[in-house]
Write a protein that holds these residues in place. Structure first.
Motif, short mmCIF file in Angstrom:
data_model
loop_
_atom_site.label_atom_id
_atom_site.label_comp_id
_atom_site.label_asym_id
_atom_site.label_seq_id
_atom_site.Cartn_x
_atom_site.Cartn_y
_atom_site.Cartn_z
N UNK A 189 70.43 34.02 20.74
CA UNK A 189 69.22 34.32 19.83
C UNK A 189 67.90 33.99 20.52
N UNK A 190 67.94 32.98 21.65
CA UNK A 190 66.51 32.87 22.19
C UNK A 190 66.23 33.91 23.28
N UNK A 191 67.09 35.02 23.74
CA UNK A 191 66.77 36.03 24.12
C UNK A 191 65.71 37.14 23.27
N UNK A 192 66.09 37.04 21.95
CA UNK A 192 65.13 37.59 20.99
C UNK A 192 64.07 36.96 20.68
N UNK A 193 64.08 35.49 20.75
CA UNK A 193 62.87 34.68 20.50
C UNK A 193 62.10 34.99 21.46
N UNK A 194 62.37 35.31 22.94
CA UNK A 194 61.54 35.65 24.00
C UNK A 194 60.93 36.96 23.63
N UNK A 195 61.57 38.03 23.27
CA UNK A 195 61.23 39.06 22.74
C UNK A 195 59.98 39.04 21.61
N UNK A 196 60.29 38.16 20.71
CA UNK A 196 59.00 38.06 19.58
C UNK A 196 58.09 37.19 20.36
N UNK A 197 58.15 36.29 21.27
CA UNK A 197 57.17 35.59 22.01
C UNK A 197 56.52 36.40 22.65
N UNK A 337 64.93 32.53 13.95
CA UNK A 337 65.73 33.21 14.55
C UNK A 337 67.04 32.36 15.41
N UNK A 338 66.83 31.07 15.68
CA UNK A 338 67.89 30.25 16.34
C UNK A 338 68.88 30.09 15.24
N UNK A 339 68.24 29.78 13.95
CA UNK A 339 69.15 29.37 12.87
C UNK A 339 70.09 30.49 12.61
N UNK A 340 69.65 31.75 12.46
CA UNK A 340 70.46 32.92 12.39
C UNK A 340 71.50 32.96 13.36
N UNK A 341 71.07 32.62 14.74
CA UNK A 341 72.19 32.68 15.83
C UNK A 341 73.22 31.52 15.35
N UNK A 394 67.90 40.32 15.08
CA UNK A 394 67.53 39.84 16.23
C UNK A 394 68.35 38.54 16.64
N UNK A 395 68.62 37.70 15.49
CA UNK A 395 69.64 36.55 15.79
C UNK A 395 70.71 36.73 16.24
N UNK A 396 71.40 37.90 16.06
CA UNK A 396 72.93 38.05 16.22
C UNK A 396 73.18 39.37 17.36
N UNK A 397 72.32 40.16 17.61
CA UNK A 397 72.68 41.54 18.30
C UNK A 397 73.05 40.94 19.95
N UNK A 398 72.07 39.93 20.48
CA UNK A 398 71.98 39.76 21.64
C UNK A 398 73.70 38.99 22.25
N UNK A 399 74.23 38.60 20.99
CA UNK A 399 75.39 37.77 21.35
C UNK A 399 76.50 38.85 21.34
N UNK A 400 76.29 39.64 20.09
CA UNK A 400 77.54 40.62 19.81
C UNK A 400 77.65 41.76 21.00
N UNK A 401 76.58 42.50 21.45
CA UNK A 401 76.44 43.64 22.20
C UNK A 401 77.21 43.21 23.72
N UNK A 402 76.96 42.11 24.31
CA UNK A 402 77.55 41.73 25.71
C UNK A 402 79.15 41.74 25.42
#
Length: 502
Positions: A189-197, A337-341, A394-402
């Protein structure tokens, strides 16, 4: 072989005559798990990897966000026509150009990352993005050099797009392969945290400059500042990435013993053959990835990239007003977002992804009706409804796709699938929505477009296999502590003993 077929084989006359032979065969097909087979992650190393990947991703999306939020100004500077809609469409068409070349970047960088390593390729993409973005800030305006001004803009947008083609697939693979199996959603989820940042940084800088300089100052020279700031920030991201070690999963794959002929084949593998293997052997997963990413990207870019332009161009709010509202929404999403992760690790990827897709399908029309009413409270409420749906993705996709692809082709397959979809459905979203509104005169077109994308997303999520808590395909199990490793070995041994005794 199905379970009944296996049972029949176990009870066959041959198995009763040669029990030792059949036991050896079963052990070869399902070897016992050893402690050395399990990756025990170093918490500090995981955190360094997550920070470097997320910060690099933030730099990439800071660069892309700048262009999104300066779309109206860039239309005036590079495409002066006297027609505001034509200028905006020209600007968004140039925005989309970078996405059209992203699949080429994915096809180049992705297979390369599967052969020479994730770290080296992520460093390359960082350098290219910093150069492409910084150079845009130096391009003379249309008033100065005429036709060559938009040509140079398109050229360096192509550089940006090509480099970004290797970014998301590599960064998400990097984090996924570093994280323990049971915490992959949280760290991912921190990857998309970076996107939002990155988006928040871009929106904040553009908002501040617009407030200080005004529209005239931004068109004269202020628009250059964010692009010039992005170049040194990219070098910081590059430094952090170069200090990292390669992922444990890729290192383990390299260290695995192979036959000499297989090793020679690996050395001689070309990008073309790697791509052929991806499309030939993994096309069902590739289609699933394209559908998931398409639904996700339409909703993502609609809210995070297009919304300020929608508020200013269609509903006639000031540029600063729209950006400030979006800033507030994005900061709120960053807090959740991290809580969603964590929730995706606990309850699974599919429930969270389905909640986000259904949220967009059900809430998009009410949200845009609220936004059209005007007034601060109505706009914030409408954007919050969309934001809550988006954060589930956002909080889920970066773990689901790989987890869709095996280690040997993960970077390449994900880069190809992600960027094909982003090219078709993501970067074109602002252009398509602006064109649909211009064609139909209906300001609710963004809602209808999001609902259509969400339907595709619902079908794709329904076809997914749940991967939360499981090892990545082609990689050994990954745990956070030695105690977890010992427990995992014991559990598997007990399970195998139970199977043998039954």
């Amino acid at each position: 072989m199905t379970e009944p077929a296996r049972d029949q084989a176990a009870d066959s006359p041959a198995s009763r005559r040669h029990p030792a032979l059949f036991r050896a065969r079963r052990r070869r097909k399902n070897p016992p798990l050893r402690r050395s087979d399990i990756t025990v992650t170093d918490e500090a190393a995981v955190q360094r990897a997550v920070k470097a990947a997320a910060l690099g991703n933030a730099m990439e999306w800071f660069d892309f966000g700048i262009y999104s939020y300066l779309a109206v100004t860039i239309g005036h500077v590079f495409f002066p026509s006297g027609n505001a809609t034509v200028e905006l469409l020209s600007s968004f068409a140039t925005f989309a150009v970078a996405f059209l070349v992203r699949p080429l970047g994915g096809m180049f960088f992705g297979p390369l990352g599967d052969r020479i390593g994730r770290k080296k390729v992520l460093a390359m993409t960082m350098i290219m993005m910093a150069v492409g973005t910084g150079t845009i800030g130096l391009i003379p305006s249309y008033a100065s050099i005429g036709f060559w001004s938009p040509v140079l803009l398109i050229l360096f947008r192509l550089v940006q797009g090509f480099s970004t083609g290797g970014e998301y697939g590599g960064a998400s693979t990097f984090i996924a392969e570093y994280a323990p199996d049971k915490r992959r959603g949280f760290f991912g989820s921190f990857l998309e945290f970076g996107t939002l940042a990155g988006y928040v940084g871009a929106a904040g800088l553009v908002t501040a400059l617009t407030a200080v300089l005004g529209s005239a100052g931004m068109e004269a020279w202020g628009w250059r500042v964010p692009f010039l700031v992005a170049a040194p920030l990219g070098l910081i991201g590059l430094y952090l990435r170069l200090r990292l070690d390669e992922t444990p999963a890729f290192t383990k794959m390299e260290q695995d013993t192979v036959q000499a002929t297989e090793a020679a084949d690996l050395v001689e593998t070309s990008t073309a053959s790697d791509l052929g293997r991806i499309f030939r052997d993994h096309w069902p997963r590739l289609i699933l990835c394209v559908c998931l990413v398409g639904a996700y990207n339409v909703t993502d870019y609609m809210l995070l990239s297009y919304m300020p332009t929608y508020l200013s161009d269609q509903l006639h709010y000031s540029d600063t007003h729209g950006l400030l509202i979006l800033l507030g929404v994005m900061v709120a999403l960053m807090g959740m977002i991290s809580q969603v992760g964590r929730l995706s690790d606990q309850f699974g990827r599919k429930p969270l992804l389905m909640a986000g897709m259904l949220g967009f399908f059900v809430l998009s029309l009410p949200a845009f009706l609220l936004i059209q009413q005007g007034g601060y409270l109505a706009i914030v409420t409408g954007m919050a409804m969309l934001g809550l749906s988006l954060v589930c993705l956002l909080g889920t996709m970066s773990a689901a796709l790989p987890a869709l692809f095996p280690t040997s082709v993960r970077y390449g397959s994900l880069s190809v699938g992600y960027n094909l979809s982003a090219s078709l459905f993501g970067g074109t979203t602002p252009f398509v929505i602006t064109g649909l509104i211009s064609l139909t005169g209906d300001n609710l077109m963004p809602a209808y477009y999001a609902m259509f994308a969400a339907l595709i997303g619902v079908a794709a999520v329904a076809c997914m296999t749940e991967t939360a808590g499981l090892p990545l395909e082609g990689s050994p199990p990954s745990v956070g502590t030695r105690e977890e490793a010992a427990e995992l070995v014991l559990l598997q041994a007990q399970a195998q003993a139970s199977v043998r005794s039954s």
